[in-house]
Scaffold this motif. Structure first.
Motif, PDB file in Angstrom:
ATOM      1  N   THR A   4       0.067 -19.044 -19.596  1.00  0.00           N
ATOM      2  CA  THR A   4       0.259 -20.416 -19.415  1.00  0.00           C
ATOM      3  C   THR A   4      -0.647 -21.453 -20.162  1.00  0.00           C
ATOM      4  O   THR A   4      -0.584 -22.444 -20.423  1.00  0.00           O
ATOM      5  N   GLY A   5      -1.831 -20.539 -20.607  1.00  0.00           N
ATOM      6  CA  GLY A   5      -2.802 -21.293 -21.392  1.00  0.00           C
ATOM      7  C   GLY A   5      -3.823 -22.266 -20.307  1.00  0.00           C
ATOM      8  O   GLY A   5      -4.427 -23.100 -20.799  1.00  0.00           O
ATOM      9  N   LEU A   6      -3.497 -22.147 -19.049  1.00  0.00           N
ATOM     10  CA  LEU A   6      -4.272 -22.728 -18.073  1.00  0.00           C
ATOM     11  C   LEU A   6      -5.213 -22.061 -16.980  1.00  0.00           C
ATOM     12  O   LEU A   6      -5.252 -20.699 -17.045  1.00  0.00           O
ATOM     13  N   ASP A   7      -6.220 -22.354 -16.683  1.00  0.00           N
ATOM     14  CA  ASP A   7      -7.205 -21.655 -15.936  1.00  0.00           C
ATOM     15  C   ASP A   7      -7.663 -22.308 -14.315  1.00  0.00           C
ATOM     16  O   ASP A   7      -8.236 -21.535 -13.683  1.00  0.00           O
ATOM     17  N   ASP A   8      -7.082 -23.549 -13.852  1.00  0.00           N
ATOM     18  CA  ASP A   8      -7.294 -24.176 -12.960  1.00  0.00           C
ATOM     19  C   ASP A   8      -6.262 -23.739 -11.834  1.00  0.00           C
ATOM     20  O   ASP A   8      -4.883 -24.199 -11.860  1.00  0.00           O
ATOM     21  N   PHE A   9      -6.425 -22.786 -10.677  1.00  0.00           N
ATOM     22  CA  PHE A   9      -5.466 -22.504  -9.524  1.00  0.00           C
ATOM     23  C   PHE A   9      -5.637 -23.635  -8.609  1.00  0.00           C
ATOM     24  O   PHE A   9      -4.944 -23.178  -7.568  1.00  0.00           O
ATOM     25  N   GLY A  10      -6.512 -24.660  -8.508  1.00  0.00           N
ATOM     26  CA  GLY A  10      -6.411 -25.282  -7.346  1.00  0.00           C
ATOM     27  C   GLY A  10      -7.460 -24.920  -6.413  1.00  0.00           C
ATOM     28  O   GLY A  10      -8.217 -23.894  -6.526  1.00  0.00           O
ATOM     29  N   PRO A  11      -7.269 -25.253  -5.127  1.00  0.00           N
ATOM     30  CA  PRO A  11      -8.245 -24.959  -4.005  1.00  0.00           C
ATOM     31  C   PRO A  11      -8.128 -23.302  -3.818  1.00  0.00           C
ATOM     32  O   PRO A  11      -7.111 -22.859  -4.134  1.00  0.00           O
ATOM     33  N   ASP A  12      -9.250 -22.897  -3.511  1.00  0.00           N
ATOM     34  CA  ASP A  12      -9.495 -21.363  -3.370  1.00  0.00           C
ATOM     35  C   ASP A  12      -8.798 -20.747  -2.030  1.00  0.00           C
ATOM     36  O   ASP A  12      -8.862 -19.476  -2.145  1.00  0.00           O
ATOM     37  N   TYR A  13      -8.065 -21.604  -1.310  1.00  0.00           N
ATOM     38  CA  TYR A  13      -7.466 -21.092  -0.388  1.00  0.00           C
ATOM     39  C   TYR A  13      -6.643 -19.687  -0.359  1.00  0.00           C
ATOM     40  O   TYR A  13      -6.622 -18.666   0.343  1.00  0.00           O
ATOM     41  N   PHE A  14      -5.587 -19.827  -1.481  1.00  0.00           N
ATOM     42  CA  PHE A  14      -4.768 -18.687  -1.687  1.00  0.00           C
ATOM     43  C   PHE A  14      -5.315 -17.292  -1.917  1.00  0.00           C
ATOM     44  O   PHE A  14      -4.702 -16.288  -1.968  1.00  0.00           O
ATOM     45  N   HIS A  15      -6.541 -17.386  -2.329  1.00  0.00           N
ATOM     46  CA  HIS A  15      -7.457 -16.119  -2.683  1.00  0.00           C
ATOM     47  C   HIS A  15      -7.315 -15.201  -1.539  1.00  0.00           C
ATOM     48  O   HIS A  15      -7.000 -13.955  -1.774  1.00  0.00           O
ATOM     49  N   GLY A  16      -7.413 -15.708  -0.203  1.00  0.00           N
ATOM     50  CA  GLY A  16      -7.603 -14.987   0.722  1.00  0.00           C
ATOM     51  C   GLY A  16      -6.132 -14.155   0.968  1.00  0.00           C
ATOM     52  O   GLY A  16      -5.840 -12.910   1.374  1.00  0.00           O
ATOM     53  N   PRO A  17      -5.030 -14.945   1.191  1.00  0.00           N
ATOM     54  CA  PRO A  17      -3.771 -14.387   1.361  1.00  0.00           C
ATOM     55  C   PRO A  17      -3.211 -13.538   0.418  1.00  0.00           C
ATOM     56  O   PRO A  17      -2.732 -12.387   0.725  1.00  0.00           O
ATOM     57  N   LEU A  18      -3.780 -13.728  -0.946  1.00  0.00           N
ATOM     58  CA  LEU A  18      -3.225 -12.802  -1.900  1.00  0.00           C
ATOM     59  C   LEU A  18      -3.940 -11.360  -1.788  1.00  0.00           C
ATOM     60  O   LEU A  18      -3.341 -10.513  -1.996  1.00  0.00           O
ATOM     61  N   THR A  19      -5.332 -11.586  -1.493  1.00  0.00           N
ATOM     62  CA  THR A  19      -6.010 -10.309  -1.393  1.00  0.00           C
ATOM     63  C   THR A  19      -5.403  -9.607  -0.044  1.00  0.00           C
ATOM     64  O   THR A  19      -5.013  -8.121  -0.291  1.00  0.00           O
ATOM     65  N   ARG A  20      -4.947 -10.113   0.797  1.00  0.00           N
ATOM     66  CA  ARG A  20      -4.472  -9.374   2.144  1.00  0.00           C
ATOM     67  C   ARG A  20      -3.000  -8.878   1.537  1.00  0.00           C
ATOM     68  O   ARG A  20      -2.595  -7.748   1.971  1.00  0.00           O
ATOM     69  N   LEU A  21      -2.333  -9.689   0.873  1.00  0.00           N
ATOM     70  CA  LEU A  21      -0.828  -9.200   0.455  1.00  0.00           C
ATOM     71  C   LEU A  21      -0.922  -7.952  -0.497  1.00  0.00           C
ATOM     72  O   LEU A  21      -0.278  -7.147  -0.093  1.00  0.00           O
ATOM     73  N   CYS A  22      -1.920  -7.878  -1.379  1.00  0.00           N
ATOM     74  CA  CYS A  22      -2.088  -6.771  -2.233  1.00  0.00           C
ATOM     75  C   CYS A  22      -2.703  -5.701  -1.419  1.00  0.00           C
ATOM     76  O   CYS A  22      -2.007  -4.728  -1.708  1.00  0.00           O
ATOM     77  N   ARG A  23      -3.347  -5.886  -0.714  1.00  0.00           N
ATOM     78  CA  ARG A  23      -3.907  -4.671   0.311  1.00  0.00           C
ATOM     79  C   ARG A  23      -2.843  -4.093   0.963  1.00  0.00           C
ATOM     80  O   ARG A  23      -2.711  -2.936   1.037  1.00  0.00           O
ATOM     81  N   SER A  24      -2.038  -5.026   1.667  1.00  0.00           N
ATOM     82  CA  SER A  24      -0.935  -4.399   2.488  1.00  0.00           C
ATOM     83  C   SER A  24       0.142  -3.867   1.411  1.00  0.00           C
ATOM     84  O   SER A  24       0.703  -2.828   2.008  1.00  0.00           O
ATOM     85  N   LEU A  25       0.382  -4.241   0.189  1.00  0.00           N
ATOM     86  CA  LEU A  25       1.243  -3.536  -0.656  1.00  0.00           C
ATOM     87  C   LEU A  25       0.758  -2.212  -0.858  1.00  0.00           C
ATOM     88  O   LEU A  25       1.690  -1.204  -1.013  1.00  0.00           O
ATOM     89  N   GLU A  26      -0.241  -2.088  -1.191  1.00  0.00           N
ATOM     90  CA  GLU A  26      -1.007  -0.939  -1.447  1.00  0.00           C
ATOM     91  C   GLU A  26      -0.925   0.158  -0.269  1.00  0.00           C
ATOM     92  O   GLU A  26      -0.559   1.500  -0.238  1.00  0.00           O
ATOM     93  N   GLN A  27      -1.228  -0.215   0.883  1.00  0.00           N
ATOM     94  CA  GLN A  27      -1.494   0.466   1.899  1.00  0.00           C
ATOM     95  C   GLN A  27       0.002   0.947   2.951  1.00  0.00           C
ATOM     96  O   GLN A  27      -0.019   1.811   3.400  1.00  0.00           O
ATOM     97  N   ASP A  28       0.674  -0.100   3.067  1.00  0.00           N
ATOM     98  CA  ASP A  28       1.698  -0.165   3.744  1.00  0.00           C
ATOM     99  C   ASP A  28       3.168  -0.112   3.188  1.00  0.00           C
ATOM    100  O   ASP A  28       4.223   0.567   3.988  1.00  0.00           O
ATOM    101  N   ALA A  29       3.426  -0.403   1.793  1.00  0.00           N
ATOM    102  CA  ALA A  29       4.836  -0.660   1.466  1.00  0.00           C
ATOM    103  C   ALA A  29       5.472   0.426   0.753  1.00  0.00           C
ATOM    104  O   ALA A  29       6.464   0.443   0.836  1.00  0.00           O
ATOM    105  N   ARG A  30       4.733   1.615   0.783  1.00  0.00           N
ATOM    106  CA  ARG A  30       5.306   2.839   0.027  1.00  0.00           C
ATOM    107  C   ARG A  30       6.332   2.502  -0.967  1.00  0.00           C
ATOM    108  O   ARG A  30       7.310   2.901  -1.278  1.00  0.00           O
ATOM    109  N   LEU A  31       5.527   1.678  -1.901  1.00  0.00           N
ATOM    110  CA  LEU A  31       6.239   1.202  -3.038  1.00  0.00           C
ATOM    111  C   LEU A  31       6.526   2.485  -4.123  1.00  0.00           C
ATOM    112  O   LEU A  31       6.063   3.238  -4.365  1.00  0.00           O
ATOM    113  N   THR A  32       7.786   2.341  -4.460  1.00  0.00           N
ATOM    114  CA  THR A  32       8.339   3.347  -5.848  1.00  0.00           C
ATOM    115  C   THR A  32       7.953   2.488  -7.128  1.00  0.00           C
ATOM    116  O   THR A  32       7.289   1.252  -7.057  1.00  0.00           O
TER     117      THR A  32
END
Length: 379
Positions: A4-32
């Motif tokens: 995008t050529g941009l670097d401002d993601f706005g408030p930091d709140y989303f970092h926590g949910p994104l971290t939780r999501l990625c961790r659960s994807l790795e641990q729980d999702a059994r991804l192909t």
């Protein structure tokens, strides 16, 4: 950032949910391998959208002045007619709904003059066609289309606080967290997304739909104190069986490790939690009687346009004769899921304990006089 050529993601709140999501994807999702590619691509798309979202509000602060007045929220368990209700109300020009194509690819913001000819419509149709080729049975369960209304879970996903992820991938840890999470920031951004979408393509009244409101009704009403609500109801055991089957099918696109009984029980648990939370909010008077109407699935299925007339009357809206005829024509043509076959499931394969589920959902069924659809002797 590179895309995008941009670097401002706005408030930091989303970092926590994104971290939780990625961790659960790795641990729980059994991804192909395919599942890993799919979710990586989706997260990247959402982050790019978020960068552009922050950027456009900085360049055009006037977007934040857009008024969102008395939106209508269709609130109910999945598989209770909410999708069809949303589709029918989308046929009325007095309403504005978020369409699938503009939610998936909202930049540049949609414009009235090209709203039905934007090239992103074809892009999303092609994306959905790929899903159809890989997972043809899903079209029996849920209609898909670039110009069909989209649920708000797709808007919530830009903050990574959305049940859409657990529907697509098994995310035990993430889903346990999300139903308890306060969503004040997410609903604040939800309003900003609506402001953006209507900026160059306005409408009178937003009509919005998501089962996630069940779990977060307090936050929804805090952000939208003038909200009007249509709550749909159906036998929660039937709903649990249906959504368990749907989710298990959808998860098969990205995982080979599936468990229909666990999925069905997990969603029965989630529905119980959500219906209890919504009942509590209504009992506490967060929704005045004139701002809410209850719709039974069976009533809506038998007489959809007549049921909608009741909704319009509740909110002092006018259902024009021409619009009612358009709705009936849409119904007569058959919806997408019915055109391709019927979604089938049964109590035995669901693994649910019927007696236990009846007991814990008893208060909900009694409060809203919800008829029983599933009995012990049903196949």
């Amino acid at each position: 950032m590179k895309e995008t050529g941009l670097d401002d993601f706005g408030p930091d709140y989303f970092h926590g949910p994104l971290t939780r999501l990625c961790r659960s994807l790795e641990q729980d999702a059994r991804l192909t391998a395919l599942g890993r590619l799919m979710v990586r691509s989706d997260i990247q798309r959402l982050l790019c959208n978020r960068l552009r979202f922050v950027d456009i509000f900085k360049r055009h602060p006037e977007i934040a002045d857009e008024e969102i007045t008395a939106p209508i929220f269709i609130l109910g368990m999945p598989r209770t007619g909410t999708t069809s209700l949303h589709e029918l109300m989308a046929l009325d020009p007095q309403f504005r709904v978020p369409l699938s194509w503009e939610v998936a690819h909202p930049f540049p913001p949609p414009e009235t003059v090209t709203y039905r000819s934007d090239p992103r419509i074809r892009q999303v149709e092609d994306e959905l066609a790929n899903v159809d080729r890989l997972l043809p049975e899903f079209r029996h369960m849920h209609p898909m289309g670039a110009e069909l209304p989209q649920e708000c879970v797709a808007l919530f996903s830009h903050d990574f606080v959305s049940m859409i992820f657990d529907v697509q991938y098994r995310l035990d840890e993430y889903q346990r967290w999300i139903i308890q999470e306060e969503m004040g920031e997410v609903f604040h951004n939800h309003r900003r997304w609506l402001q953006l979408l209507q900026w160059k393509c306005p409408g009178n009244t937003w009509v919005l739909k998501s089962p996630q409101y069940l779990w977060n009704i307090d936050d929804m009403l805090h952000e939208y104190p003038d909200a009007r609500v249509v709550q749909t109801h159906r036998d929660p055991v039937k709903v649990s069986m249906s959504i368990g089957s749907l989710v298990n099918t959808l998860r098969s696109l990205g995982s080979n490790d599936l468990d229909l009984e666990k999925t069905t029980q997990d969603y029965a648990d989630l529905l119980h939690f959500g219906t209890c939370r919504t009942m509590s909010a209504r009992e506490r008077g967060l929704l005045s009687e004139e701002r809410v109407i209850d719709v039974q699935f069976d009533e809506f299925r038998r007489e959809p346009v007549r049921t909608l007339q009741r909704v319009y009357d509740q909110f002092d809206l006018t259902l024009e004769t021409s619009v009612a005829e358009r709705m009936q024509d849409f119904l007569d043509s058959g919806n997408q899921s019915e055109r391709h076959g019927k979604h089938t499931y049964n109590l035995a394969s669901s693994g649910l304990n019927l007696e236990a589920e009846r007991e814990r959902f008893a208060a909900y069924q009694e409060a809203y006089a919800i008829p029983i659809e599933v009995r012990a002797d049903d196949n």
